[in-house]
Design a protein around this motif. Structure first.
Motif, mmCIF file in Angstrom:
data_model
loop_
_atom_site.group_PDB
_atom_site.id
_atom_site.type_symbol
_atom_site.label_atom_id
_atom_site.label_comp_id
_atom_site.label_asym_id
_atom_site.label_seq_id
_atom_site.Cartn_x
_atom_site.Cartn_y
_atom_site.Cartn_z
ATOM 1 N N GLU A 1 -7.999 -6.004 6.607
ATOM 2 C CA GLU A 1 -8.416 -7.317 5.857
ATOM 3 C C GLU A 1 -7.010 -8.116 5.235
ATOM 4 O OE1 GLU A 1 -11.822 -6.240 3.678
ATOM 5 O OE2 GLU A 1 -13.034 -6.488 5.316
ATOM 6 N N HIS B 1 -8.039 6.982 5.924
ATOM 7 C CA HIS B 1 -9.442 6.871 5.881
ATOM 8 C C HIS B 1 -10.076 5.753 6.402
ATOM 9 C CE1 HIS B 1 -13.618 6.655 4.131
ATOM 10 N NE2 HIS B 1 -13.526 8.145 4.353
ATOM 11 N N ARG B 2 -11.204 5.684 7.045
ATOM 12 C CA ARG B 2 -11.609 4.415 7.614
ATOM 13 C C ARG B 2 -11.839 3.325 6.803
ATOM 14 N NH1 ARG B 2 -15.646 7.772 10.487
ATOM 15 N NH2 ARG B 2 -16.874 7.422 8.706
ATOM 16 N N HIS B 3 -12.385 3.730 5.476
ATOM 17 C CA HIS B 3 -12.554 2.560 4.300
ATOM 18 C C HIS B 3 -11.208 2.010 4.027
ATOM 19 C CE1 HIS B 3 -14.063 0.389 0.957
ATOM 20 N NE2 HIS B 3 -12.980 1.010 0.332
ATOM 21 N N ASN B 4 -10.023 2.599 4.103
ATOM 22 C CA ASN B 4 -8.914 2.453 3.595
ATOM 23 C C ASN B 4 -8.284 1.532 4.839
ATOM 24 O OD1 ASN B 4 -9.030 3.481 1.162
ATOM 25 N ND2 ASN B 4 -7.879 5.327 1.788
ATOM 26 N N GLU B 5 -8.380 1.833 6.001
ATOM 27 C CA GLU B 5 -8.191 0.978 7.372
ATOM 28 C C GLU B 5 -8.426 -0.160 7.094
ATOM 29 O OE1 GLU B 5 -9.198 2.907 10.982
ATOM 30 O OE2 GLU B 5 -7.647 4.503 10.705
ATOM 31 N N LYS B 6 -9.839 -0.453 6.610
ATOM 32 C CA LYS B 6 -10.440 -1.852 6.767
ATOM 33 C C LYS B 6 -9.958 -2.634 5.667
ATOM 34 C CE LYS B 6 -14.880 -3.952 5.772
ATOM 35 N NZ LYS B 6 -16.114 -3.680 5.326
ATOM 36 N N GLU B 7 -9.444 -2.026 4.564
ATOM 37 C CA GLU B 7 -8.714 -2.740 3.516
ATOM 38 C C GLU B 7 -7.598 -3.283 3.829
ATOM 39 O OE1 GLU B 7 -7.197 -1.859 -0.946
ATOM 40 O OE2 GLU B 7 -8.482 -0.639 -0.281
ATOM 41 N N TYR C 1 0.748 -1.213 0.041
ATOM 42 C CA TYR C 1 0.080 -0.027 0.047
ATOM 43 C C TYR C 1 0.974 1.383 -0.112
ATOM 44 C CZ TYR C 1 -3.850 -3.222 0.870
ATOM 45 O OH TYR C 1 -4.927 -4.236 0.659
ATOM 46 N N LEU D 1 -2.001 4.279 -0.192
ATOM 47 C CA LEU D 1 -2.508 4.384 1.259
ATOM 48 C C LEU D 1 -2.025 4.630 2.282
ATOM 49 C CD1 LEU D 1 -5.203 1.417 0.915
ATOM 50 C CD2 LEU D 1 -5.505 3.746 0.193
#
Length: 124
Positions: A75, A66-72, A32, A36
């Motif tokens: 995972e 960003h929260r969405h990127n944290e999740k990615e 990343y 990211l």
């Protein structure tokens, strides 16, 4: 590195756990990097009698991810962590020799309990 994504986990003690942590943290950091993640650090933390590892990833915009990127990222880290030791080390040895692959050392860190900063006090 105050802002960003923090992943804390504990492994069995031994040389293999250090290799696993380095492989996981550096492979995800490089995957990343630029898109990211701008930087990452790996820590072996001692807190009281407990020892665990902590990986911190910072984002490109003022350290925040960003929260969405944290999740990615979480995972991807979780998926990679489910690999066997042999598979993980094979993958790591292959990607480690690619140009521009960056590695980070594991730094020792000692933390102390701070009851004033404990989230328990928010609920009382």
């Amino acid at each position: 590195m105050e802002k960003g994504l923090e992943i804390s986990f504990q492994l069995q003690s031994g040389l293999e756990s250090i290799e696993i942590v380095e492989a996981l943290a550096n492979m995800i950091g490089n995957r990343y990097k630029g898109s990211l993640v701008s930087d990452w650090r790996i820590f072996h933390v001692t807190l009281g009698n407990e020892k665990f590892f902590k990986v911190l990833y910072t984002g490109n915009r003022v350290g925040k991810i960003h929260r969405h990127n944290e999740k990615e990222i979480r995972e991807a880290f979780d998926t990679l962590s489910k690999s066997t030791y042999q598979d993980l080390m094979q993958q790591y040895s292959k990607v480690k020799i690619t140009p521009n692959f960056e590695t980070r050392p594991i730094k020792e860190l000692k933390e102390e309990y701070d009851l004033w900063d404990d989230k328990l006090w928010q609920y009382i």
